[in-house]
Design a protein around this motif. Sequence first.
Motif, PDB file in Angstrom:
ATOM      1  N   ASP A 164       0.861  -1.181   0.000  1.00 12.53           N
ATOM      2  CA  ASP A 164       0.000   0.000   0.000  1.00 12.53           C
ATOM      3  C   ASP A 164       0.899   1.233   0.000  1.00 12.53           C
ATOM      4  N   LEU A 165       0.830   2.043  -1.047  1.00 14.30           N
ATOM      5  CA  LEU A 165       1.657   3.239  -1.145  1.00 14.30           C
ATOM      6  C   LEU A 165       0.924   4.484  -0.658  1.00 14.30           C
ATOM      7  N   GLY A 166      -0.239   4.309  -0.059  1.00 23.28           N
ATOM      8  CA  GLY A 166      -0.951   5.444   0.509  1.00 23.28           C
ATOM      9  C   GLY A 166      -0.251   5.983   1.745  1.00 23.28           C
ATOM     10  N   THR A 167      -0.399   7.273   1.972  1.00 19.83           N
ATOM     11  CA  THR A 167       0.217   7.916   3.129  1.00 19.83           C
ATOM     12  C   THR A 167      -0.831   8.654   3.952  1.00 19.83           C
ATOM     13  N   GLY A 168      -0.538   8.806   5.240  1.00 21.74           N
ATOM     14  CA  GLY A 168      -1.409   9.541   6.140  1.00 21.74           C
ATOM     15  C   GLY A 168      -0.892  10.951   6.368  1.00 21.74           C
ATOM     16  N   ALA A 169      -1.491  11.640   7.330  1.00 18.33           N
ATOM     17  CA  ALA A 169      -1.089  13.006   7.645  1.00 18.33           C
ATOM     18  C   ALA A 169       0.355  13.029   8.104  1.00 18.33           C
ATOM     19  N   GLY A 170       1.120  13.938   7.549  1.00 16.59           N
ATOM     20  CA  GLY A 170       2.526  14.045   7.878  1.00 16.59           C
ATOM     21  C   GLY A 170       2.812  15.177   8.858  1.00 16.59           C
ATOM     22  N   GLN A 171       4.085  15.472   9.000  1.00 17.72           N
ATOM     23  CA  GLN A 171       4.526  16.576   9.845  1.00 17.72           C
ATOM     24  C   GLN A 171       5.765  17.180   9.201  1.00 17.72           C
ATOM     25  N   SER A 172       5.911  18.483   9.353  1.00 16.70           N
ATOM     26  CA  SER A 172       7.058  19.182   8.778  1.00 16.70           C
ATOM     27  C   SER A 172       7.680  20.095   9.818  1.00 16.70           C
ATOM     28  N   ALA A 173       8.953  20.385   9.625  1.00 10.93           N
ATOM     29  CA  ALA A 173       9.677  21.327  10.470  1.00 10.93           C
ATOM     30  C   ALA A 173      10.676  22.075   9.605  1.00 10.93           C
ATOM     31  N   VAL A 174      10.918  23.324   9.955  1.00 11.89           N
ATOM     32  CA  VAL A 174      11.814  24.179   9.181  1.00 11.89           C
ATOM     33  C   VAL A 174      12.861  24.780  10.108  1.00 11.89           C
ATOM     34  N   VAL A 175      14.108  24.817   9.628  1.00 10.59           N
ATOM     35  CA  VAL A 175      15.201  25.483  10.329  1.00 10.59           C
ATOM     36  C   VAL A 175      15.707  26.598   9.430  1.00 10.59           C
ATOM     37  N   ARG A 176      15.627  27.842   9.898  1.00  7.14           N
ATOM     38  CA  ARG A 176      16.164  28.974   9.144  1.00  7.14           C
ATOM     39  C   ARG A 176      17.665  29.071   9.378  1.00  7.14           C
ATOM     40  N   ARG A 177      18.384  29.394   8.338  1.00 10.09           N
ATOM     41  CA  ARG A 177      19.834  29.472   8.474  1.00 10.09           C
ATOM     42  C   ARG A 177      20.210  30.527   9.512  1.00 10.09           C
ATOM     43  N   GLY A 178      21.103  30.140  10.385  1.00 10.41           N
ATOM     44  CA  GLY A 178      21.570  31.031  11.440  1.00 10.41           C
ATOM     45  C   GLY A 178      20.787  30.915  12.728  1.00 10.41           C
ATOM     46  N   LYS A 179      19.590  30.315  12.694  1.00 14.71           N
ATOM     47  CA  LYS A 179      18.758  30.205  13.892  1.00 14.71           C
ATOM     48  C   LYS A 179      19.123  28.989  14.736  1.00 14.71           C
ATOM     49  N   LYS A 180      19.533  27.895  14.078  1.00 15.08           N
ATOM     50  CA  LYS A 180      19.996  26.685  14.762  1.00 15.08           C
ATOM     51  C   LYS A 180      18.933  26.057  15.659  1.00 15.08           C
ATOM     52  N   ARG A 181      17.708  26.216  15.273  1.00 19.98           N
ATOM     53  CA  ARG A 181      16.588  25.578  15.955  1.00 19.98           C
ATOM     54  C   ARG A 181      15.422  25.487  14.987  1.00 19.98           C
ATOM     55  N   MET A 182      14.586  24.481  15.165  1.00 22.60           N
ATOM     56  CA  MET A 182      13.494  24.240  14.231  1.00 22.60           C
ATOM     57  C   MET A 182      12.194  24.866  14.707  1.00 22.60           C
ATOM     58  N   THR A 183      11.316  25.048  13.749  1.00 23.18           N
ATOM     59  CA  THR A 183       9.941  25.453  14.005  1.00 23.18           C
ATOM     60  C   THR A 183       9.042  24.467  13.288  1.00 23.18           C
ATOM     61  N   LEU A 184       8.050  23.935  13.959  1.00 22.32           N
ATOM     62  CA  LEU A 184       7.102  23.025  13.321  1.00 22.32           C
ATOM     63  C   LEU A 184       6.184  23.811  12.407  1.00 22.32           C
TER      64      LEU A 184
END
Length: 536
Positions: free
Chosen positions: A515-535
């Motif tokens: 089954d190649l179906g997928t469910g709800a995912g999650q993402s996070a972003v790290v801005r250069r120079g910030k050194k920490r992620m934001t969901l």
Amino acid sequence: MRSAIDRRAFLAATGAGLLLPARPALARLWAGSGFTHGVASGDPGPGSIKLWTRYARADGAATVLKVEMAETPDFAQIIARAEALAGAETWGTAQARMTGLPDGRWLWYRFVAPDGTMSPPGRTRTLPQGALSRFNIAVFSCSNRPFGHFNAYAHAAARADVDLVVHLGDYIYEYQMGSYPEAPMPGREMLPVDEIIAIDDYRQRYASYRVDPGLQELHRLFPMIAIWDDHEFANDTYNGGAQNHQEGEGAWNMRKAAALKAHAEWLPGPDRPWQRYDIGDLVSVITLDTRMTGRDKQLDLGAAMKGGTTGLKDFRDGVLNAPQRTILGAEQEAFVADALAGSVKSGRKWQFLAQQVVMGDVFTPKDAMSWLAPDADRRAKGYIQGGLAAAALGIPGSMDMWSGYPQARRRLLQSAASAGSDLIVVAGDSHNAWAFNHSLDGKPVAAEFGVQSVTSPGYETALAADPAVVRAGLIGSSPGLQWCDTSRRGYMTVAFTPGETRCDWVFMNSIRAVDLGTGAGQSAVVRRGKKRMTLV
């Protein structure tokens, strides 16, 4: 460019009778002759790639294969040629290092047998040099074949936006059939049926995994950087042994050598596991071995608990935080400090640390006992009770993760801070998905993305609570933890641009069926120079 194999080695192997052993019993899983397991590529560089296949003759004789590369799938113009030997010393696997290729280009390749039969055509990519606006890496870990279908591999293989695959280990598992899991899924059998210990055991286990069509297609279409974790050897490996290497299983060094040889035969890679791969001016992929080369033996938290509160305090303030304890060893610690500093000095925007085990601390929440079903077994109850006692004194629950080596972790993070690195850490091993922000002396220093398993079970097999409840409890008890998913299988992609890094966790709907179906995912972003992620 044309390269040639050592003809003397070929003649010596043939003359000495080093022929591929006949194994008719294995034909039910893979073909007994011809190109039996598709093609693969790995260890990419600018203008360079290592190519792989497996070829067997019915009479078991060693075979010289021709290798051809082209810029188009019709192979209208061959741009590189080589030869590769498929013989008994490598159980029919054959590899060729191709050089002098165009940088950063998608290329096609194939192997040709003496009788003219050809392998399936493969596609690969060399690493780019110079200015680069985007690069996308798919990350995998922990694929236990008897637990289910490798839908995550198949899903990623169908994508058009992946540039490179990184596998963080537990590519295979060493256990005997019927132990983990106790009831293997029908159609997901593997060989040998016993626990793997000797070289032929490890080879058969890799061969069993590589008949999976999703995994074959992923290898066929993308270059892979593959590092080992513990199950390529035995559970909870360290530099002198493993939890799952017991008396009666022979010398550890012989088992380790067998595992290393089989890994090198089936996954084309470098001679040394810690490497720096520079990708244009954008990112350096830095691989480490936190598992086997330099790791001190895991501490026994259970033994410390027998001393009660006093014993746990002594454990926390003594051996747990001993400065000499290491997960990498001195050579790798020096390497990673130099690699981080060198990457930053070269002007690359990001440093991507690909290693095996979770770096963040996970503490058992105070309400964790309520997560168990009323009929939970004594082992699960004891595990949580022990975790609660440890957490009350500031001790994380796992001694196998970086939390069991806190001073070694501090040294690595200090190296990143000293270099001015924009560090992205990825980890596998735990079977669950994690998102951590790491600080050093109160200042942000790195973001960590932990990838969930392809099929191996997570916390959901032991807990009855809603995964959302588990997530909230773990976030509340574990400083730095931003998010987690402890119940679903899949993979993640990490996309780099000059200004940000984005991680996307991809969750498959099922491993119980194709089954190649997928469910709800999650993402996070790290801005250069910030050194920490934001969901996001």
